[in-house]
Each structure stands twice: as C-alpha cells, then as structure tokens.
Scaffold this active site. Structure first.
Site, PDB file in Angstrom:
ATOM      1  CD  GLU A  39      -2.921   5.730   6.543  1.00 19.18           C
ATOM      2  OE1 GLU A  39      -2.876   5.789   5.312  1.00 19.18           O
ATOM      3  OE2 GLU A  39      -2.020   5.200   7.228  1.00 19.18           O
ATOM      4  CE  LYS A  56      -0.171   3.385   4.698  1.00 15.89           C
ATOM      5  NZ  LYS A  56      -0.098   3.518   6.151  1.00 15.89           N
ATOM      6  CD  GLU A 115      -3.641  -2.316   7.304  1.00 15.92           C
ATOM      7  OE1 GLU A 115      -2.524  -2.590   6.855  1.00 15.92           O
ATOM      8  OE2 GLU A 115      -4.248  -1.267   7.033  1.00 15.92           O
ATOM      9  CG  ASN A 175      -1.693   1.244   1.428  1.00 17.98           C
ATOM     10  OD1 ASN A 175      -1.799   2.060   0.508  1.00 17.98           O
ATOM     11  ND2 ASN A 175      -2.269   1.417   2.613  1.00 17.98           N
ATOM     12  CG  HIS A 210      -5.876   2.200   4.980  1.00 15.57           C
ATOM     13  ND1 HIS A 210      -5.438   3.150   5.875  1.00 15.57           N
ATOM     14  CD2 HIS A 210      -4.893   1.273   4.895  1.00 15.57           C
ATOM     15  CE1 HIS A 210      -4.233   2.804   6.304  1.00 15.57           C
ATOM     16  NE2 HIS A 210      -3.876   1.670   5.727  1.00 15.57           N
ATOM     17  N   GLY A 225       2.412   2.314  10.738  1.00 15.25           N
ATOM     18  CA  GLY A 225       3.389   3.382  10.579  1.00 15.25           C
ATOM     19  C   GLY A 225       4.111   3.760  11.863  1.00 15.25           C
ATOM     20  CB  SER A 285       5.037  -1.830  11.907  1.00 14.63           C
ATOM     21  OG  SER A 285       4.684  -0.478  12.158  1.00 14.63           O
TER      22      SER A 285
HETATM   23  P1  PGA Z   1       2.672   0.325   7.615  1.00 14.28           P
HETATM   24  O1  PGA Z   1       1.229   0.579   6.969  1.00 14.28           O
HETATM   25  O2  PGA Z   1       3.182  -0.966   7.052  1.00 14.28           O
HETATM   26  O3  PGA Z   1       3.502   1.513   7.188  1.00 14.28           O
HETATM   27  O4  PGA Z   1       2.491   0.264   9.088  1.00 14.28           O
HETATM   28  C1  PGA Z   1       0.330  -0.473   6.761  1.00 14.28           C
HETATM   29  C2  PGA Z   1      -0.950   0.059   6.179  1.00 14.28           C
HETATM   30  O5  PGA Z   1      -1.384   1.160   6.551  1.00 14.28           O
HETATM   31  O6  PGA Z   1      -1.570  -0.590   5.310  1.00 14.28           O
END
Ligand code: PGA
Length: 249
Positions: free
Chosen positions: A97, A12, A167, A10, A95, A173, A213
C-alpha cells in the site's frame, strides 16, 4: 534448522488509542502461552499507549512505516530514531500500500531498512507481485528482485535479523489467499535469492512470513508449510479473538 514462527498484525489505518488499549487487554490472556512471536504493528498515534499496555506481556509492538533520515525538514514524517526512543521494536517497511499510494520505491525501502538497523529496529519488509505480473508469469522475477534490492548492502547479521513478508498484492484484503503450496514455493524462491547473495546459512535464518487474507481458518494450513514462518495479518488482526486464534493456530 528450526525457525520460530512470527505472527504480526498490521492494523493499517484503524484503531483509536482507546480501542488499541481494549484490544491489548483482551488479547493478552489469549496469547500468553504461545511459543510464537506476537507483534502488533499499530498506527503512530497508538504506539505509546500500546507500548505501555504490553509491558509484562509477550506482545511486541511495531510501527507501520518510518522515514530513513533521523531528523530534519520532513513535515509529517517519523524517524527510526524517534520510534526507538519510545521503545518500538519492529517496523514494517515497503508495504504494497505504501509502494502503491505513497511512492515508496525499492530504493527508499533499502534506505529505510538500513536506517531501521542503524536505530536498532527490526524491519518487516514486504515484497509481492500484482495480479498482472503474476498472469504474465513475472511473479518470481518481481519478488526476487524486490528482495535483492531491499537487502542490498546489509551485513549478513542484519539480513539474518530481517523479517520478510511475502504478500501477493492480489491476495491483500480481497479474501483470496495464495494456496499454501504456492505461497511456500514463492517463499522458497525468496530464500534462494537471499542465499545467492549471502549464503545458505544466512538465508536459512531469515524469517519469511506469508501475508494476504490470512485468517483463523487458513492459518494452520499456511504456517505448517516448510518455508512459511508465520504471517503478516491485516483485516483479521483487528479482532482480538480472531487474531489470537491465528497466533495459536
Ligand atoms: P489482509 O492484509 O490480511 O487484510 O489481506 C495483509 C496486509 O496487507 O499486510
């Protein structure tokens, strides 16, 4: 049953088209022998370039969002029908976010999943609890409710073709990962929830990824657990070499 492993990047809001092309050129030989499914979920602006550049490779392309209507007065939005028209196969829906910053709700998530299937796209649906919810002991309740509402009204066949990404929001992140046992237990709860409504046979087919992560150092530990069918990878999907290591865990 033996489920396949699906590793999805992903990106982003990262990567310009030229960077996407360079990335795919570098990634292609590094993942060509994997039996795992490899997906890159890229920004809208990169989709067309990415699709052209993954031809004759085992890399699949997904979008990161879509609108649930097919067309109309929705300035700035992109529909599932539009994604399908250029050859996109997957789409991330709900997601955290998007739920947190763009007012995505369980209801819009459900509408988008239905629209994705109506347009022959495979949804990757994200669920996960906040740190506060986890600390209050509400984790299982939150993720099972999100799952139930996300897939409500789908046919059993559609549920089988839905990818769920568990998640935990506090792990995204942040460099903090759920322990593999913890992630596996949460994913089992999600699978049980699917089984409650659609039966065990359907639930056993659903790919449920872990996200938050994921990196090359923890991928194997996570992806070899009984119920973790791969990962949705954010930050670590931005470097081809690192992402390839995760795919080839
Ligand atoms: P990350 O993000 O691996 O940077 O923690 C995962 C995601 O938001 O899909």
């Amino acid at each position: 049953m033996e489920r396949r492993k699906v590793i999805a990047g992903n990106w982003k809001m990262n990567m310009l088209p030229n960077e996407a092309i360079d990335f795919i050129t570098e990634l292609t030989p590094l993942v060509k022998d994997t039996k795992n499914e490899v997906i890159l979920c890229v920004p809208f602006i990169d989709l067309f370039y990415a699709l052209l550049n993954v031809q004759d490779t085992n890399i699949k392309i997904g979008a990161q969002n879509m609108h649930f209507e097919e067309k109309g007065a929705y300035t700035g939005e992109v529909s599932g029908k539009m994604l399908k028209s250029i050859g996109v196969e997957y789409v991330i829906i709900g997601h955290s976010e998007r739920r947190a910053y763009f007012a995505e709700t369980d209801e819009t998530v459900n509408k988008k999943i239905k629209s994705a299937f109506a347009n022959d796209l495979k949804p990757i649906v994200c669920v996960g609890e906040t740190l506060e919810q986890r600390e209050k002991g509400e984790q299982v309740e939150v993720i099972t409710k999100q799952t139930k509402l996300a897939i409500e009204g789908l046919t059993p066949e559609q549920v089988k073709n839905t990818i769920v990404a568990y998640e935990p929001i506090w792990a995204i992140g942040t460099g903090k990962t759920a322990t593999s046992d913890d992630a596996n237990t949460s994913i089992q709860k999600i699978r049980e929830e699917i089984a409650k409504n659609y039966g065990k046979e359907v639930a056993e087919c659903v790919i449920i990824q872990y996200g938050g992560s994921v990196k090359s150092e923890n991928a194997k530990e996570l992806f070899t657990k009984s119920d973790i069918d791969g990962g949705l990878v954010g930050g670590a999907s931005l470097k081809a070499e690192e992402f390839a290591k995760i795919v080839n865990y």
